[in-house]
Design a protein around this motif. Structure first.
Motif, PDB file in Angstrom:
ATOM      1  N   PHE A  28       1.079  -1.408  -0.066  1.00 26.71           N
ATOM      2  CA  PHE A  28      -0.016   0.082  -0.081  1.00 26.71           C
ATOM      3  C   PHE A  28       0.864   1.162   0.022  1.00 26.71           C
ATOM      4  O   PHE A  28       0.688   2.192  -0.817  1.00 26.71           O
ATOM      5  CB  PHE A  28      -0.886   0.050   1.288  1.00 26.71           C
ATOM      6  N   LEU A  29       1.974   1.126   0.787  1.00 29.98           N
ATOM      7  CA  LEU A  29       2.639   2.394   0.958  1.00 29.98           C
ATOM      8  C   LEU A  29       3.450   2.688  -0.294  1.00 29.98           C
ATOM      9  O   LEU A  29       3.688   3.597  -0.696  1.00 29.98           O
ATOM     10  CB  LEU A  29       3.628   2.109   2.157  1.00 29.98           C
ATOM     11  N   LEU A  30       4.130   1.567  -1.002  1.00 31.15           N
ATOM     12  CA  LEU A  30       4.676   1.626  -2.270  1.00 31.15           C
ATOM     13  C   LEU A  30       3.781   2.106  -3.281  1.00 31.15           C
ATOM     14  O   LEU A  30       4.276   3.050  -4.069  1.00 31.15           O
ATOM     15  CB  LEU A  30       5.105   0.185  -2.713  1.00 31.15           C
ATOM     16  N   VAL A  31       2.289   1.795  -3.286  1.00 25.91           N
ATOM     17  CA  VAL A  31       1.757   2.232  -4.430  1.00 25.91           C
ATOM     18  C   VAL A  31       1.366   3.667  -4.296  1.00 25.91           C
ATOM     19  O   VAL A  31       1.269   4.567  -5.074  1.00 25.91           O
ATOM     20  CB  VAL A  31       0.508   1.374  -4.592  1.00 25.91           C
ATOM     21  N   SER A  32       0.919   3.969  -2.899  1.00 23.70           N
ATOM     22  CA  SER A  32       0.391   5.569  -2.651  1.00 23.70           C
ATOM     23  C   SER A  32       1.626   6.478  -2.886  1.00 23.70           C
ATOM     24  O   SER A  32       1.565   7.569  -3.269  1.00 23.70           O
ATOM     25  CB  SER A  32      -0.047   5.344  -1.135  1.00 23.70           C
ATOM     26  N   GLN A  33       2.928   5.942  -2.698  1.00 23.14           N
ATOM     27  CA  GLN A  33       4.155   6.669  -3.337  1.00 23.14           C
ATOM     28  C   GLN A  33       3.753   7.279  -4.628  1.00 23.14           C
ATOM     29  O   GLN A  33       4.415   8.636  -4.850  1.00 23.14           O
ATOM     30  CB  GLN A  33       5.321   5.904  -2.893  1.00 23.14           C
ATOM     31  N   PHE A  34       3.443   6.289  -5.418  1.00 20.31           N
ATOM     32  CA  PHE A  34       3.347   6.843  -6.621  1.00 20.31           C
ATOM     33  C   PHE A  34       2.007   7.292  -7.118  1.00 20.31           C
ATOM     34  O   PHE A  34       1.820   7.853  -8.359  1.00 20.31           O
ATOM     35  CB  PHE A  34       3.739   5.630  -7.732  1.00 20.31           C
ATOM     36  N   THR A  35       0.895   7.346  -6.553  1.00 23.82           N
ATOM     37  CA  THR A  35      -0.336   7.671  -6.997  1.00 23.82           C
ATOM     38  C   THR A  35      -0.544   9.101  -6.056  1.00 23.82           C
ATOM     39  O   THR A  35      -1.357   9.867  -6.603  1.00 23.82           O
ATOM     40  CB  THR A  35      -1.276   6.763  -6.615  1.00 23.82           C
ATOM     41  N   SER A  36      -0.332   9.279  -4.716  1.00 22.14           N
ATOM     42  CA  SER A  36      -0.753  10.369  -4.187  1.00 22.14           C
ATOM     43  C   SER A  36      -0.120  11.623  -4.309  1.00 22.14           C
ATOM     44  O   SER A  36       0.880  11.792  -5.269  1.00 22.14           O
ATOM     45  CB  SER A  36      -0.552  10.032  -2.644  1.00 22.14           C
ATOM     46  N   PRO A  37      -0.909  12.669  -4.125  1.00 20.91           N
ATOM     47  CA  PRO A  37      -0.159  14.196  -4.511  1.00 20.91           C
ATOM     48  C   PRO A  37       0.974  14.279  -3.741  1.00 20.91           C
ATOM     49  O   PRO A  37       1.727  15.113  -4.073  1.00 20.91           O
ATOM     50  CB  PRO A  37      -1.405  15.109  -3.965  1.00 20.91           C
ATOM     51  N   GLY A  38       1.256  13.457  -2.641  1.00 14.24           N
ATOM     52  CA  GLY A  38       2.662  13.587  -2.076  1.00 14.24           C
ATOM     53  C   GLY A  38       3.705  13.364  -2.915  1.00 14.24           C
ATOM     54  O   GLY A  38       4.928  13.702  -2.576  1.00 14.24           O
ATOM     55  N   ARG A  39       3.698  12.810  -4.210  1.00  9.75           N
ATOM     56  CA  ARG A  39       4.477  12.992  -5.054  1.00  9.75           C
ATOM     57  C   ARG A  39       5.188  14.000  -5.506  1.00  9.75           C
ATOM     58  O   ARG A  39       6.477  14.009  -5.924  1.00  9.75           O
ATOM     59  CB  ARG A  39       3.990  11.794  -6.117  1.00  9.75           C
ATOM     60  N   SER A  40       4.599  15.095  -5.656  1.00 12.25           N
ATOM     61  CA  SER A  40       4.991  16.385  -6.089  1.00 12.25           C
ATOM     62  C   SER A  40       5.898  16.603  -5.054  1.00 12.25           C
ATOM     63  O   SER A  40       5.445  16.970  -3.751  1.00 12.25           O
ATOM     64  CB  SER A  40       3.920  17.418  -6.573  1.00 12.25           C
ATOM     65  N   HIS A  87       7.830  19.193  -2.453  1.00 10.69           N
ATOM     66  CA  HIS A  87       7.603  20.536  -1.833  1.00 10.69           C
ATOM     67  C   HIS A  87       8.942  21.236  -1.861  1.00 10.69           C
ATOM     68  O   HIS A  87       9.828  20.864  -1.254  1.00 10.69           O
ATOM     69  CB  HIS A  87       6.997  20.384  -0.441  1.00 10.69           C
ATOM     70  N   ILE A  88       8.992  22.523  -2.643  1.00 14.07           N
ATOM     71  CA  ILE A  88      10.166  23.197  -2.671  1.00 14.07           C
ATOM     72  C   ILE A  88       9.931  24.475  -1.860  1.00 14.07           C
ATOM     73  O   ILE A  88       9.003  25.136  -2.012  1.00 14.07           O
ATOM     74  CB  ILE A  88      10.423  23.500  -4.242  1.00 14.07           C
ATOM     75  N   GLU A  89      10.912  24.681  -1.095  1.00 16.61           N
ATOM     76  CA  GLU A  89      10.949  25.763   0.022  1.00 16.61           C
ATOM     77  C   GLU A  89      11.892  27.015  -0.858  1.00 16.61           C
ATOM     78  O   GLU A  89      12.892  26.683  -1.017  1.00 16.61           O
ATOM     79  CB  GLU A  89      11.442  25.367   1.259  1.00 16.61           C
ATOM     80  N   GLU A  90      11.269  28.180  -0.862  1.00 20.93           N
ATOM     81  CA  GLU A  90      11.904  29.140  -1.431  1.00 20.93           C
ATOM     82  C   GLU A  90      13.081  29.472  -0.637  1.00 20.93           C
ATOM     83  O   GLU A  90      14.315  29.875  -1.103  1.00 20.93           O
ATOM     84  CB  GLU A  90      11.123  30.421  -1.493  1.00 20.93           C
ATOM     85  N   SER A  91      13.096  29.392   0.635  1.00 22.56           N
ATOM     86  CA  SER A  91      14.333  29.760   1.331  1.00 22.56           C
ATOM     87  C   SER A  91      15.408  28.649   1.347  1.00 22.56           C
ATOM     88  O   SER A  91      16.414  28.916   1.898  1.00 22.56           O
ATOM     89  CB  SER A  91      14.064  30.038   2.674  1.00 22.56           C
TER      90      SER A  91
END
Ligand SMILES: *[C@@H]1O[C@H](CO)[C@@H](O)[C@H](O)[C@H]1NC(C)=O
Ligand SMILES: *[C@@H]1O[C@H](CO)[C@@H](O)[C@H](O)[C@H]1NC(C)=O
Ligand SMILES: *[C@@H]1O[C@H](CO)[C@@H](O)[C@H](O)[C@H]1NC(C)=O
Ligand SMILES: *[C@@H]1O[C@H](CO)[C@@H](O)[C@H](O)[C@H]1NC(C)=O
Length: 182
Positions: A14-26, A28-32
């Motif tokens: 489940f964790l493996l699949v969700s890695q590739f399908t959830s929005p968490g895949r994009s 997160h870039i921090e400007e600082s």
């Protein structure tokens, strides 16, 4: 025990699949938090008709009568230094062009490559963007890179450090890269 192993393997799947399908895949870039950060100075000495040995850029199309240099195209091969001094050793060269593109104020559009060939960095950064000169800080986009900057992307914040008459200006370029593969 067997059941637990089975349950755990389902959880793992489940964790493996969700890695590739959830929005968490994009990512997160921090400007600082850029992955690479360089502050360099860009020196543009426009050819004035006689200073052949020191000029680093030249107008290849003249301004039109629309005002604010509209239409003037400048091609440059400018030194990039670590400090304000034009004569300091160049750590990179900025090669490209800018042209004025506004009738009601001085505005330019830049497209250039920063070429690095030093012991520290070898490679290129490809940069473009609008130079809205009335703003203190302007942002260009780093659209890609090669060599030590393989496939990079980022933002260059520029600020006019000095502008002396029509023939010399210096920009501070604050280069922040947010995708680094090397
Ligand atoms: C070029 O720059 C040097 C150092 O600033 C200066 O001494 C020299 O007169 C300049 N040459 C020309 C042709 O402008
Ligand atoms: C061009 O620049 C050189 C060096 O700074 C200077 O000696 C010369 O008078 C300038 N020429 C014009 C036409 O401004
Ligand atoms: C460019 O335009 C200006 C203003 O119209 C003019 O003074 C100058 O001679 C022109 N330069 C060239 C190289 O045509
Ligand atoms: C980089 O610098 C080296 C050593 O100075 C030189 O041999 C080489 O031709 C340079 N490469 C480029 C692409 O300018």
């Amino acid at each position: 025990m067997k059941v637990l192993v089975k349950k755990l393997s389902y959880l793992f799947l489940f964790l493996l699949v969700s890695q590739f399908t959830s929005p968490g895949r994009s990512r997160h870039i921090e400007e600082s938090k850029p992955c690479k950060h360089l502050v360099l100075y860009y020196h543009d000495k426009l050819f004035n008709g006689t200073d052949l040995s020191n000029a680093t850029s030249a107008a290849t199309a003249n301004a039109t009568r629309l005002g604010f240099n509209f239409g003037m195209l400048v091609v440059f091969d400018d030194p990039m230094t670590k400090d304000h001094h034009f004569l300091s050793p160049a750590v990179a060269r900025a090669q490209g062009l800018y042209f004025y593109d506004m009738k009601t104020n001085y505005n330019a559009w830049f497209a250039y490559t920063l070429l690095f060939n030093s012991t520290k960095y070898k490679g290129t950064l490809n940069i473009m963007g609008a130079d809205i000169m009335s703003a203190e800080n302007r942002d260009f986009s780093v659209v890609g890179g090669t060599g030590d900057f393989f496939m990079t992307r980022g933002i260059v914040t520029i600020r006019t450090d000095t502008a002396q008459g029509d023939y010399y200006f210096r920009l501070q370029m604050d280069i922040k890269l947010y995708e680094c593969y090397k």
